[in-house]
Design a protein around this motif. Structure first.
Motif, PDB file in Angstrom:
ATOM      1  N   UNK A 177       0.827  -1.202   0.000  1.00  0.00           N
ATOM      2  CA  UNK A 177       0.000   0.000   0.000  1.00  0.00           C
ATOM      3  C   UNK A 177       0.867   1.261   0.000  1.00  0.00           C
ATOM      4  N   UNK A 178       1.955   1.232   0.753  1.00  0.00           N
ATOM      5  CA  UNK A 178       2.891   2.359   0.737  1.00  0.00           C
ATOM      6  C   UNK A 178       3.435   2.591  -0.675  1.00  0.00           C
ATOM      7  N   UNK A 179       3.819   1.519  -1.338  1.00  0.00           N
ATOM      8  CA  UNK A 179       4.355   1.644  -2.690  1.00  0.00           C
ATOM      9  C   UNK A 179       3.295   2.048  -3.701  1.00  0.00           C
ATOM     10  N   UNK A 180       2.074   1.597  -3.490  1.00  0.00           N
ATOM     11  CA  UNK A 180       0.983   2.001  -4.365  1.00  0.00           C
ATOM     12  C   UNK A 180       0.814   3.520  -4.325  1.00  0.00           C
ATOM     13  N   UNK A 181       0.780   4.080  -3.130  1.00  0.00           N
ATOM     14  CA  UNK A 181       0.664   5.528  -2.996  1.00  0.00           C
ATOM     15  C   UNK A 181       1.861   6.224  -3.634  1.00  0.00           C
ATOM     16  N   UNK A 182       3.046   5.678  -3.434  1.00  0.00           N
ATOM     17  CA  UNK A 182       4.258   6.277  -3.986  1.00  0.00           C
ATOM     18  C   UNK A 182       4.241   6.266  -5.508  1.00  0.00           C
ATOM     19  N   UNK A 183       3.994   5.114  -6.087  1.00  0.00           N
ATOM     20  CA  UNK A 183       4.036   4.977  -7.539  1.00  0.00           C
ATOM     21  C   UNK A 183       2.877   5.676  -8.241  1.00  0.00           C
ATOM     22  N   UNK A 184       1.727   5.753  -7.565  1.00  0.00           N
ATOM     23  CA  UNK A 184       0.571   6.442  -8.142  1.00  0.00           C
ATOM     24  C   UNK A 184       0.599   7.945  -7.836  1.00  0.00           C
ATOM     25  N   UNK A 185       1.623   8.377  -7.092  1.00  0.00           N
ATOM     26  CA  UNK A 185       1.788   9.781  -6.724  1.00  0.00           C
ATOM     27  C   UNK A 185       0.573  10.328  -5.969  1.00  0.00           C
ATOM     28  N   UNK A 186       0.127   9.534  -4.998  1.00  0.00           N
ATOM     29  CA  UNK A 186      -0.913   9.941  -4.062  1.00  0.00           C
ATOM     30  C   UNK A 186      -0.187  10.315  -2.773  1.00  0.00           C
ATOM     31  N   UNK A 187      -0.103  11.590  -2.493  1.00  0.00           N
ATOM     32  CA  UNK A 187       0.771  12.066  -1.420  1.00  0.00           C
ATOM     33  C   UNK A 187      -0.041  12.559  -0.232  1.00  0.00           C
ATOM     34  N   UNK A 219      -2.822  14.639  -8.352  1.00  0.00           N
ATOM     35  CA  UNK A 219      -3.036  15.362  -9.600  1.00  0.00           C
ATOM     36  C   UNK A 219      -3.039  16.872  -9.351  1.00  0.00           C
ATOM     37  N   UNK A 220      -2.169  17.300  -8.411  1.00  0.00           N
ATOM     38  CA  UNK A 220      -2.015  18.716  -8.139  1.00  0.00           C
ATOM     39  C   UNK A 220      -3.087  19.330  -7.263  1.00  0.00           C
ATOM     40  N   UNK A 221      -4.017  18.520  -6.768  1.00  0.00           N
ATOM     41  CA  UNK A 221      -5.122  19.047  -5.962  1.00  0.00           C
ATOM     42  C   UNK A 221      -5.169  18.369  -4.595  1.00  0.00           C
ATOM     43  N   UNK A 222      -5.514  19.149  -3.586  1.00  0.00           N
ATOM     44  CA  UNK A 222      -5.706  18.622  -2.238  1.00  0.00           C
ATOM     45  C   UNK A 222      -7.134  18.097  -2.133  1.00  0.00           C
ATOM     46  N   UNK A 223      -7.255  16.807  -1.816  1.00  0.00           N
ATOM     47  CA  UNK A 223      -8.566  16.154  -1.836  1.00  0.00           C
ATOM     48  C   UNK A 223      -8.697  15.183  -0.670  1.00  0.00           C
ATOM     49  N   UNK A 224      -9.942  14.866  -0.260  1.00  0.00           N
ATOM     50  CA  UNK A 224     -10.131  13.796   0.724  1.00  0.00           C
ATOM     51  C   UNK A 224      -9.603  12.479   0.172  1.00  0.00           C
ATOM     52  N   UNK A 225      -8.873  11.753   0.988  1.00  0.00           N
ATOM     53  CA  UNK A 225      -8.280  10.488   0.537  1.00  0.00           C
ATOM     54  C   UNK A 225      -9.335   9.531   0.020  1.00  0.00           C
ATOM     55  N   UNK A 226     -10.449   9.434   0.742  1.00  0.00           N
ATOM     56  CA  UNK A 226     -11.488   8.474   0.360  1.00  0.00           C
ATOM     57  C   UNK A 226     -11.974   8.719  -1.063  1.00  0.00           C
TER      58      UNK A 226
END
Length: 501
Positions: free
Chosen positions: A120-130, A164-171
């Protein structure tokens, strides 16, 4: 593609992943140990053996036993209760770095997490979900609890992320990408937040910027030497070999190469016997900062591949030990040292700026102005540099000398390592602005002296600099010029071209 093993992450790997977005995968061999230690945790839960953080409370509450049917709730509660950071969010690059470093430490196989958590950590990293991670709130022991809790919130579908450059709720982001939030199992919440990954992430990024500044400040100082008709003899190899510090020797060699063929520098006795320290002692000061960076890099390289969890699981679960690897003291001291060393680059640069603009210290027009008196020229550039240098002196006060008890005095000594790392990063940002100002002033002096007389290397830097900031022919808003030059210094590695010095 970078393969995480838990033991082999380098600073170059870090740079490629965090700054260049290179994909990351997990070592199959290392994952075997992750699975083995997870099986040990599952056995503990089934057998009811009491182990800190698995079926006990945390900190001062470690004596409170937790029933087997509540161990999952315990981990979720841990993340929620510890996610209390404040302040502006850390940069996205820091969040990326924290994802990378946390995955790497868990791949060592001492923490007892399931493979799916690392994935899951790598998924966030590779998908650029920060994950959005507030900058303030860590004491640097028991690790970076608050920052890492905000990182963990993202993994379980809570909190906010930048995507994608926007601050959004994680869900919302997970739903959009048809991804599932993680459901934490025994020990996994603790395994995510017990560690030094915030301070190490900030520190490693700061190191990369400081390393760049160390190269650039030699280039800029060389041009200043031409603008002030500096005495080149002070950089003779014999002087620096007589002292023996390798980094000092290297800087002196850089200056000699950069000024090779210059008709602007002087020889000993031509104009003066010797220069002021800010010119004459460039190798000694710049070299000492390079020495510091070597030390800092060594400590960061160790910490990036360190097991910083508590407790740690050894021998397939036969030995489970509580210790203090989460304590950030090694990084706290390194970050304080880094901040002090880079602050000195700004200190000596500001003194060179003063020599460029002060008509009592040179034979150039007052404040490098086209019409001294009617126009102020570069006068206030030096003010800004002086203000930044003064601010650095406050920021350079060591954070690591402070400590404050927490968790009802159970955690009675902390490192303040994350504060030290943040301060070092601020000092580096300030120093880049000071160097940008020095370069603007040095180029102006070069215009007055005659660029045709410059060394090949410094002229190449002057030409590039002039494509970014034009000559100061009349008073204008110089803040824009500083910002442009700062941006260029941040984006480039070695200033004029690809010559590495």
């Amino acid at each position: 593609m970078i393969v995480l093993t838990g033991d082999s992450l380098t600073m170059e790997d870090f740079r490629r992943v965090v700054l260049e977005k290179e994909p990351v995968t997990l070592s199959e061999q290392a994952m075997k140990k992750v699975k083995e230690t997870r099986a040990a945790i599952d056995g503990i839960v089934e057998n009811g053996k009491i182990v800190y953080g698995v079926n006990t409370g945390f900190g001062k509450l470690s004596d409170v036993k937790i029933a087997g049917n509540e161990v999952k709730t315990l981990q979720r509660n841990l993340i929620f209760s510890h996610a209390c950071g404040v302040g502006e969010p850390l940069a996205e690059e820091v969040a990326r770095a924290m994802l990378l470093l946390r995955a790497n430490t868990l791949m060592k196989g001492y923490s007892g997490v399931r493979p799916v958590l690392v994935e899951q950590l790598l998924l966030f990293l590779n998908e650029q979900i920060h994950p959005v991670i507030p900058a303030q709130g860590s004491l640097g022991a028991s690790g970076d609890l608050a920052p890492l809790s905000h990182l963990a919130l993202g993994l379980i579908g809570e909190g906010e992320v930048i995507y994608d450059g926007k601050r959004q709720p994680t869900a919302e982001v997970l739903r959009e990408k048809q991804l599932q939030p993680l459901s934490l199992q025994a020990k996994e919440g603790l395994a995510l937040i017990n560690g030094t990954q915030a301070m190490t992430a900030i520190g490693a990024l700061a190191f990369l910027e400081a390393e760049k500044l160390c190269r650039q400040c030699d280039w800029i100082a060389a041009m200043t030497l031409e603008g002030l008709r500096g005495v080149i003899d002070a950089f003779d190899e014999n002087i620096h070999r007589a002292r023996g510090h390798q980094e000092q020797i290297e800087v002196a060699g850089n200056i000699r190469r950069l000024l090779s063929g210059s008709r602007l520098v002087s020889k000993q006795g031509e104009l003066r016997v010797q220069d002021a320290y800010s010119l004459r002692c460039i190798p000694q000061v710049h070299g000492a900062t390079r020495q510091t960076l070597a030390y800092v890099k060594e400590k960061l390289a160790i910490e990036m591949n360190a097991a910083t969890d508590n407790p740690l699981i050894f021998d397939g679960g036969e030995k489970i030990l509580s210790g203090g690897n989460f304590h950030g003291q090694p990084i706290a001291l390194a970050m304080d040292y880094l901040g002090i060393a880079v602050a000195e680059l700004a200190n000596i640069s500001e003194r060179r700026i003063e020599r460029l603009v002060n008509p009592q210290l040179n034979d150039l027009p007052a404040f490098l102005s086209a019409k001294p008196g009617l126009e102020s020229g570069a006068m206030i550039l030096q003010y800004t540099a002086a203000a930044l240098v003064s601010e650095n002196k406050t920021l350079a006060h060591p954070a690591s000398v402070d400590s404050i008890p927490s968790s009802a005095n159970q955690e009675d000594h902390v490192s303040m390592g994350t504060i030290a790392a943040r301060h070092a990063a601020e000092i580096i940002s300030n120093t880049r602005n000071v160097l940008a100002i020095e370069l603007i002033c040095a180029m102006q002096a070069a215009d007055i002296r005659g660029p045709e007389q410059m060394a090949r290397e410094t002229k190449a830097l002057w030409e590039k600099g002039r494509s970014i900031v034009p000559p100061i022919t009349s008073d204008r808003i110089l803040a824009k010029d500083i910002a442009k030059m700062n941006s260029w210094l941040k984006s480039t590695a070695d200033c004029a071209h690809d010559l590495v010095v």
